[in-house]
Design an enzyme around this catalytic site. Structure first.
Site, PDB file in Angstrom:
ATOM      1  N   ASP A 102      -6.968  18.849 -15.028  1.00  0.00           N
ATOM      2  CA  ASP A 102      -7.329  17.525 -15.508  1.00  0.00           C
ATOM      3  C   ASP A 102      -6.952  17.467 -16.991  1.00  0.00           C
ATOM      4  OD1 ASP A 102      -8.542  15.224 -16.527  1.00  0.00           O
ATOM      5  OD2 ASP A 102     -10.283  15.383 -15.206  1.00  0.00           O
ATOM      6  N   LYS A 153      -8.355   6.024 -19.576  1.00  0.00           N
ATOM      7  CA  LYS A 153      -8.657   6.467 -20.930  1.00  0.00           C
ATOM      8  C   LYS A 153      -7.452   6.278 -21.865  1.00  0.00           C
ATOM      9  CE  LYS A 153     -12.625   7.867 -19.127  1.00  0.00           C
ATOM     10  NZ  LYS A 153     -12.477   7.829 -17.678  1.00  0.00           N
ATOM     11  N   ARG A 159       0.835  -1.202   0.000  1.00  0.00           N
ATOM     12  CA  ARG A 159       0.000   0.000   0.000  1.00  0.00           C
ATOM     13  C   ARG A 159       0.868   1.250   0.000  1.00  0.00           C
ATOM     14  NH1 ARG A 159      -2.204   2.754   4.344  1.00  0.00           N
ATOM     15  NH2 ARG A 159      -1.933   0.965   5.725  1.00  0.00           N
ATOM     16  N   TYR A 172     -15.797  17.181 -15.895  1.00  0.00           N
ATOM     17  CA  TYR A 172     -16.291  15.811 -15.914  1.00  0.00           C
ATOM     18  C   TYR A 172     -17.378  15.614 -14.854  1.00  0.00           C
ATOM     19  CZ  TYR A 172     -16.232  10.815 -14.855  1.00  0.00           C
ATOM     20  OH  TYR A 172     -16.599   9.526 -14.588  1.00  0.00           O
TER      21      TYR A 172
END
Length: 379
Positions: free
Chosen positions: A168, A193, A45, A97
């Site tokens: 972004d 994406k 982690r 978004y």
């Protein structure tokens, strides 16, 4: 080295076995040789070799000092928002978004955070921002209307006002645009994406050059558990190796289809690659391309929208973008459904707005598919 070369040769096998791809370290924990001194990898982690190798690969391509690979694009945005403190306010592009919009509308109030939508950052007067405004969040080009923000002017003005700048850059990737070069503090991605490129993983990225901010976002990355798994890190790294090739083909296809759609009666096209787009010259100035996403309004007097979508054979009706396959979506009911009808109308996300995420197929086949759908849907 050129971008495409670095994307392929940016990782080295550390196992001593000469593998041409970086190994997948699935171990959740790592043995320590010393009692009082620990190695770079203790628990996955906090850090994992496969994820760390991917992060180094990303940082190199972004021209960044630091990169973090996250479990989703929204995890990357959430980590960026962790830099805000109680009472702070952030300015956002008005057609960000839908997930980002839902985050600020659903979660900010309980954290004593506030937001304001900005219709056009290019004309925004940063000299008059109220004291509690601490950051701005930009998408450029915007999703789904492809509005272009002047990165040099807006980032410069925001920084002069003492604001944190988050961008972004999902639509462009660092292959086409590098907001860090214009002074952005953080750049976030849905790496699901274009970076991954094959619609088979969820992933996000946060990149920065800030020595001061990196420890804070790294801590949030660890404590929120918003990490990318070793196997998905491997898949993302693999996808990156063909990023340049894919984006070049996707942009070439998108440009050709945008030109085709401009010739259709009853169609209004939004694509920065078209000379008719108001942000065309600005996009040419600050980026090396226009990407593979375009949107268009379909006249409901001339065409039946549902028949048009249902008639398509190659464009899959689905959310997302950036994969090798072409997709079509209806932002008002799919990606931006969390916006109120009044807000959708105000910013131009109309019921007859369609978004194309153009893939790498034969452009003639894609155009033929659209053409037969127009014929089927004609009233």
């Amino acid at each position: 080295m050129e971008y495409s070369t670095r994307a392929i040769h940016g990782q080295l096998d550390d196992s001593g076995k000469g593998a041409v791809t970086y190994p997948i370290y699935l171990s959740s924990t790592f043995l320590q040789e010393e009692v009082n001194e620990f190695g770079d990898f203790v628990y996955s982690r906090s850090a994992n070799p496969t994820r760390s190798a991917l992060e180094q690969q990303i940082a190199d391509l972004e021209g960044a000092r630091y990169a973090l690979a996250t479990s989703t694009g929204m995890a990357a945005t959430a980590i960026a928002f962790e830099l805000l403190e109680s009472g702070d306010k952030i300015l956002l592009s008005d057609n960000v978004y839908g997930g980002t919009w839902q985050f600020v509308t659903e979660l900010f109030a309980s954290r004593n955070l506030d937001y304001e939508l900005v219709a056009d950052f290019n004309s925004y007067d940063f000299s008059r921002v109220e004291d509690r405004v601490k950051a701005i969040f930009i998408e450029t080009p915007t999703n789904p209307l492809l509005g272009v923000t002047d990165l040099e002017r807006v980032i410069g003005a925001a920084k002069a006002a003492g604001l944190l700048v988050i961008v972004d850059n999902t639509f462009m990737t660092s292959y086409l645009q590098k907001p860090l070069d214009f002074g952005a503090d953080l750049v976030v991605y849905s790496a699901t994406k274009y970076y991954a490129g094959h619609s088979d993983i969820l992933a996000g990225l946060v990149v920065t050059n800030s020595e001061a901010l990196y420890p804070r976002i790294k801590l949030a990355h660890k404590l929120l558990g918003a990490i990318l798994s070793p196997f998905d890190s491997f898949l993302l790294s693999r996808g990156i190796k063909t990023l340049a090739l894919r984006m070049e083909r996707q942009e070439e296809n998108a440009h050709a289809l945008a030109q085709y759609l401009e010739t259709k009666e009853g169609v209004e096209v939004f694509y920065t690659g078209l000379a008719s787009h108001p942000g065309h010259q600005l996009q040419n100035k600050q980026a090396r391309g226009h990407g593979g996403v375009l949107s268009f309004l379909l006249s409901q007097e001339l065409y039946d929208l549902e028949v048009f979508i249902q008639s398509l054979k190659l464009f899959g009706f689905a959310v997302s973008l950036g994969g090798v396959e072409s997709l079509i979506s209806r932002p008002a009911t799919m990606t931006h459904e969390s916006y109120s009808p009044d807000l959708q109308e105000a910013i131009g996300i109309k019921k007859n707005l369609l978004r194309l995420a153009v893939g790498i197929e034969s452009v003639q086949d894609l155009q033929n598919d659209l053409e037969q759908a127009f014929e089927q849907a004609r009233r």
